[in-house]
Design a protein around this motif. Structure first.
Motif, PDB file in Angstrom:
ATOM      1  N   ASN A  28      -1.930 -24.160  30.672  1.00  0.00           N
ATOM      2  CA  ASN A  28      -1.766 -25.016  29.498  1.00  0.00           C
ATOM      3  C   ASN A  28      -1.017 -26.317  29.789  1.00  0.00           C
ATOM      4  O   ASN A  28      -0.652 -27.037  28.860  1.00  0.00           O
ATOM      5  N   GLU A  29      -0.796 -26.571  31.079  1.00  0.00           N
ATOM      6  CA  GLU A  29      -0.099 -27.787  31.498  1.00  0.00           C
ATOM      7  C   GLU A  29       1.183 -27.979  30.677  1.00  0.00           C
ATOM      8  O   GLU A  29       1.428 -29.044  30.093  1.00  0.00           O
ATOM      9  N   VAL A  30       1.964 -26.913  30.596  1.00  0.00           N
ATOM     10  CA  VAL A  30       3.215 -26.965  29.823  1.00  0.00           C
ATOM     11  C   VAL A  30       4.238 -27.787  30.613  1.00  0.00           C
ATOM     12  O   VAL A  30       4.540 -27.457  31.756  1.00  0.00           O
ATOM     13  N   PRO A  31       4.737 -28.862  30.013  1.00  0.00           N
ATOM     14  CA  PRO A  31       5.564 -29.791  30.798  1.00  0.00           C
ATOM     15  C   PRO A  31       7.024 -29.353  30.975  1.00  0.00           C
ATOM     16  O   PRO A  31       7.562 -28.583  30.189  1.00  0.00           O
ATOM     17  N   GLY A  32       7.630 -29.894  32.025  1.00  0.00           N
ATOM     18  CA  GLY A  32       9.076 -29.810  32.251  1.00  0.00           C
ATOM     19  C   GLY A  32       9.652 -28.417  32.162  1.00  0.00           C
ATOM     20  O   GLY A  32       9.140 -27.465  32.744  1.00  0.00           O
ATOM     21  N   ASP A  33      10.750 -28.332  31.400  1.00  0.00           N
ATOM     22  CA  ASP A  33      11.455 -27.058  31.264  1.00  0.00           C
ATOM     23  C   ASP A  33      10.897 -26.209  30.128  1.00  0.00           C
ATOM     24  O   ASP A  33      11.506 -25.224  29.740  1.00  0.00           O
ATOM     25  N   ASN A  34       9.805 -26.607  29.537  1.00  0.00           N
ATOM     26  CA  ASN A  34       9.251 -25.857  28.401  1.00  0.00           C
ATOM     27  C   ASN A  34       8.392 -24.681  28.880  1.00  0.00           C
ATOM     28  O   ASN A  34       7.784 -24.742  29.934  1.00  0.00           O
ATOM     29  N   TRP A  35       8.378 -23.653  28.042  1.00  0.00           N
ATOM     30  CA  TRP A  35       7.570 -22.461  28.329  1.00  0.00           C
ATOM     31  C   TRP A  35       6.924 -22.001  27.038  1.00  0.00           C
ATOM     32  O   TRP A  35       7.520 -22.115  25.974  1.00  0.00           O
ATOM     33  N   ARG A  36       5.729 -21.449  27.132  1.00  0.00           N
ATOM     34  CA  ARG A  36       5.082 -20.915  25.930  1.00  0.00           C
ATOM     35  C   ARG A  36       5.279 -19.408  25.801  1.00  0.00           C
ATOM     36  O   ARG A  36       4.946 -18.836  24.773  1.00  0.00           O
ATOM     37  N   TYR A 106      11.658 -17.075  16.544  1.00  0.00           N
ATOM     38  CA  TYR A 106      11.464 -16.635  17.925  1.00  0.00           C
ATOM     39  C   TYR A 106      11.658 -17.729  18.966  1.00  0.00           C
ATOM     40  O   TYR A 106      11.483 -17.480  20.156  1.00  0.00           O
ATOM     41  N   GLY A 107      11.940 -18.944  18.515  1.00  0.00           N
ATOM     42  CA  GLY A 107      12.048 -20.029  19.497  1.00  0.00           C
ATOM     43  C   GLY A 107      10.747 -20.225  20.248  1.00  0.00           C
ATOM     44  O   GLY A 107      10.734 -20.623  21.416  1.00  0.00           O
ATOM     45  N   ALA A 108       9.632 -19.933  19.566  1.00  0.00           N
ATOM     46  CA  ALA A 108       8.330 -19.964  20.240  1.00  0.00           C
ATOM     47  C   ALA A 108       7.778 -21.376  20.398  1.00  0.00           C
ATOM     48  O   ALA A 108       6.786 -21.575  21.092  1.00  0.00           O
ATOM     49  N   ARG A 109       8.432 -22.347  19.720  1.00  0.00           N
ATOM     50  CA  ARG A 109       7.919 -23.729  19.747  1.00  0.00           C
ATOM     51  C   ARG A 109       8.837 -24.648  20.531  1.00  0.00           C
ATOM     52  O   ARG A 109      10.036 -24.410  20.614  1.00  0.00           O
ATOM     53  N   TYR A 110       8.277 -25.695  21.044  1.00  0.00           N
ATOM     54  CA  TYR A 110       9.049 -26.723  21.732  1.00  0.00           C
ATOM     55  C   TYR A 110       8.423 -28.070  21.417  1.00  0.00           C
ATOM     56  O   TYR A 110       7.301 -28.150  20.901  1.00  0.00           O
ATOM     57  N   ARG A 111       9.176 -29.111  21.721  1.00  0.00           N
ATOM     58  CA  ARG A 111       8.628 -30.455  21.533  1.00  0.00           C
ATOM     59  C   ARG A 111       8.009 -30.900  22.850  1.00  0.00           C
ATOM     60  O   ARG A 111       8.688 -30.920  23.872  1.00  0.00           O
ATOM     61  N   ASN A 112       6.725 -31.194  22.824  1.00  0.00           N
ATOM     62  CA  ASN A 112       6.044 -31.678  24.025  1.00  0.00           C
ATOM     63  C   ASN A 112       6.366 -33.160  24.182  1.00  0.00           C
ATOM     64  O   ASN A 112       5.820 -34.005  23.472  1.00  0.00           O
ATOM     65  N   ASP A 113       7.310 -33.454  25.077  1.00  0.00           N
ATOM     66  CA  ASP A 113       7.786 -34.837  25.207  1.00  0.00           C
ATOM     67  C   ASP A 113       6.710 -35.781  25.711  1.00  0.00           C
ATOM     68  O   ASP A 113       6.769 -36.979  25.473  1.00  0.00           O
ATOM     69  N   LYS A 114       5.733 -35.235  26.403  1.00  0.00           N
ATOM     70  CA  LYS A 114       4.640 -36.068  26.907  1.00  0.00           C
ATOM     71  C   LYS A 114       3.747 -36.511  25.746  1.00  0.00           C
ATOM     72  O   LYS A 114       3.387 -37.676  25.616  1.00  0.00           O
ATOM     73  N   LEU A 115       3.425 -35.561  24.862  1.00  0.00           N
ATOM     74  CA  LEU A 115       2.504 -35.848  23.752  1.00  0.00           C
ATOM     75  C   LEU A 115       3.229 -36.258  22.473  1.00  0.00           C
ATOM     76  O   LEU A 115       2.598 -36.685  21.510  1.00  0.00           O
ATOM     77  N   LYS A 116       4.569 -36.077  22.450  1.00  0.00           N
ATOM     78  CA  LYS A 116       5.392 -36.406  21.273  1.00  0.00           C
ATOM     79  C   LYS A 116       5.009 -35.580  20.049  1.00  0.00           C
ATOM     80  O   LYS A 116       4.993 -36.075  18.920  1.00  0.00           O
ATOM     81  N   VAL A 117       4.629 -34.320  20.276  1.00  0.00           N
ATOM     82  CA  VAL A 117       4.278 -33.425  19.170  1.00  0.00           C
ATOM     83  C   VAL A 117       4.893 -32.049  19.426  1.00  0.00           C
ATOM     84  O   VAL A 117       5.330 -31.754  20.536  1.00  0.00           O
ATOM     85  N   ALA A 118       4.876 -31.208  18.391  1.00  0.00           N
ATOM     86  CA  ALA A 118       5.293 -29.819  18.569  1.00  0.00           C
ATOM     87  C   ALA A 118       4.187 -29.090  19.326  1.00  0.00           C
ATOM     88  O   ALA A 118       3.012 -29.441  19.230  1.00  0.00           O
ATOM     89  N   ASP A 119       4.600 -28.058  20.060  1.00  0.00           N
ATOM     90  CA  ASP A 119       3.618 -27.338  20.874  1.00  0.00           C
ATOM     91  C   ASP A 119       4.011 -25.868  20.940  1.00  0.00           C
ATOM     92  O   ASP A 119       5.179 -25.526  20.708  1.00  0.00           O
ATOM     93  N   LYS A 120       3.077 -25.017  21.271  1.00  0.00           N
ATOM     94  CA  LYS A 120       3.347 -23.574  21.380  1.00  0.00           C
ATOM     95  C   LYS A 120       2.097 -22.850  21.859  1.00  0.00           C
ATOM     96  O   LYS A 120       1.035 -23.468  22.009  1.00  0.00           O
TER      97      LYS A 120
END
Ligand code: SF4
Ligand code: SF4
Length: 252
Positions: A28-36, A106-120
């Motif tokens: 899912n090309e999850v960026p940086g320190d983010n995890w799904r 659940y902390g299941a969401r993060y901000r995708n800094d590349k796309l500037k949107v919420a992601d999960k």
């Protein structure tokens, strides 16, 4: 019964190899320190003292039946799909405000800094579109994660649910029970980690704006303009993301 994609997980089978986390990040090309997705583990020292076996609890967005992230979203960008029950994000409508991130127990969401949107997690929508299972499921060497329509006994997940409905466990925060569609078989491991959902203050106003009936009056194009304006503001004041519930992969 309506289709509801979900997972039935045997935490007793998980060996904490984290293959599912790595596979998801790549697929899912999850960026940086983010995890799904994540693996929760209990207190190792306590387990050792009691000579108990460690239980590892795999998880990801639970595609809840009562998703607080959907209620918190001011633009209707986050919604529960009627066709398969997966909670998805319309990136064109997301203004990156982060309300849904705080609203998820659940902390299941993060901000995708590349796309500037919420992601999960969306159960690997792009893989499912070509007939593949979510990457975490395909990768798991012990088959701890079983995926499919929970309401269809003809598929592996539905079959497991039909056989274990009474015994399967949901991991929930009692004050914010979102009725998740991830179920655990046997000993689930840690159960106290979900937090109380933080709903936005002007929640009712925004909720009404995102209500389908209001959408008809305002018009989808109006919502699109609102989303664009909001996004411009967010980009301008590119503030750091709201604090996430932390662990390895954003969770522990
Ligand atoms: S786990 Fe969180 S992000 Fe996923 S549907 Fe439930 S409330 Fe929304
Ligand atoms: S791939 Fe399977 S066994 Fe490995 S950490 Fe994930 S759920 Fe556990």
């Amino acid at each position: 019964m309506a289709k509801q994609l979900g997972m039935v997980i045997d935490a007793g089978l998980c060996i904490d190899c984290k293959g599912c986390m790595a596979a998801c990040k790549v697929a899912n090309e999850v960026p940086g320190d983010n995890w799904r997705n994540w693996i929760k583990s209990g207190d190792m020292d306590l387990r050792a003292q009691k000579r108990g076996r460690m239980v590892f609890q795999p998880g990801n967005c639970m595609q809840c039946d009562k998703p607080t992230c959907v209620s918190a979203c001011p633009t209707g960008a986050t919604y529960k799909s009627k066709s398969d029950g997966v909670v998805v994000i319309d990136r064109g409508l997301c203004i990156g405000c982060g309300q849904c991130i705080k609203a998820c127990p659940y902390g299941a969401r993060y901000r995708n800094d590349k796309l500037k949107v919420a992601d999960k997690c969306d159960f690997c929508a792009s893989r499912r579109a070509v007939g593949l299972e979510p990457a975490c499921v395909s990768t798991c060497p012990t088959k701890a994660r079983v995926f499919g329509d929970l309401n269809d006994p003809a598929n592996p997940a539905g079959k497991l649910m039909a056989a274990n409905k009474a015994k399967a466990t949901q991991v929930v925060n009692a004050q914010s029970n979102t009725d998740p569609n991830l179920y655990y078989l046997g000993e689930a491991g840690l159960k106290s980690w979900p937090v109380k959902a933080q709903m936005p203050g002007a929640f009712e106003f925004w909720k009404n704006l995102a209500d389908p009936a209001v959408k008809v009056v305002v018009g989808l194009s109006g919502l699109g303009v609102l989303a664009m304006l909001g996004k411009q503001l967010m980009l301008k004041n590119d503030a750091p993301p709201p604090e996430e519930h932390g662990e390895e992969g954003g969770h522990e």
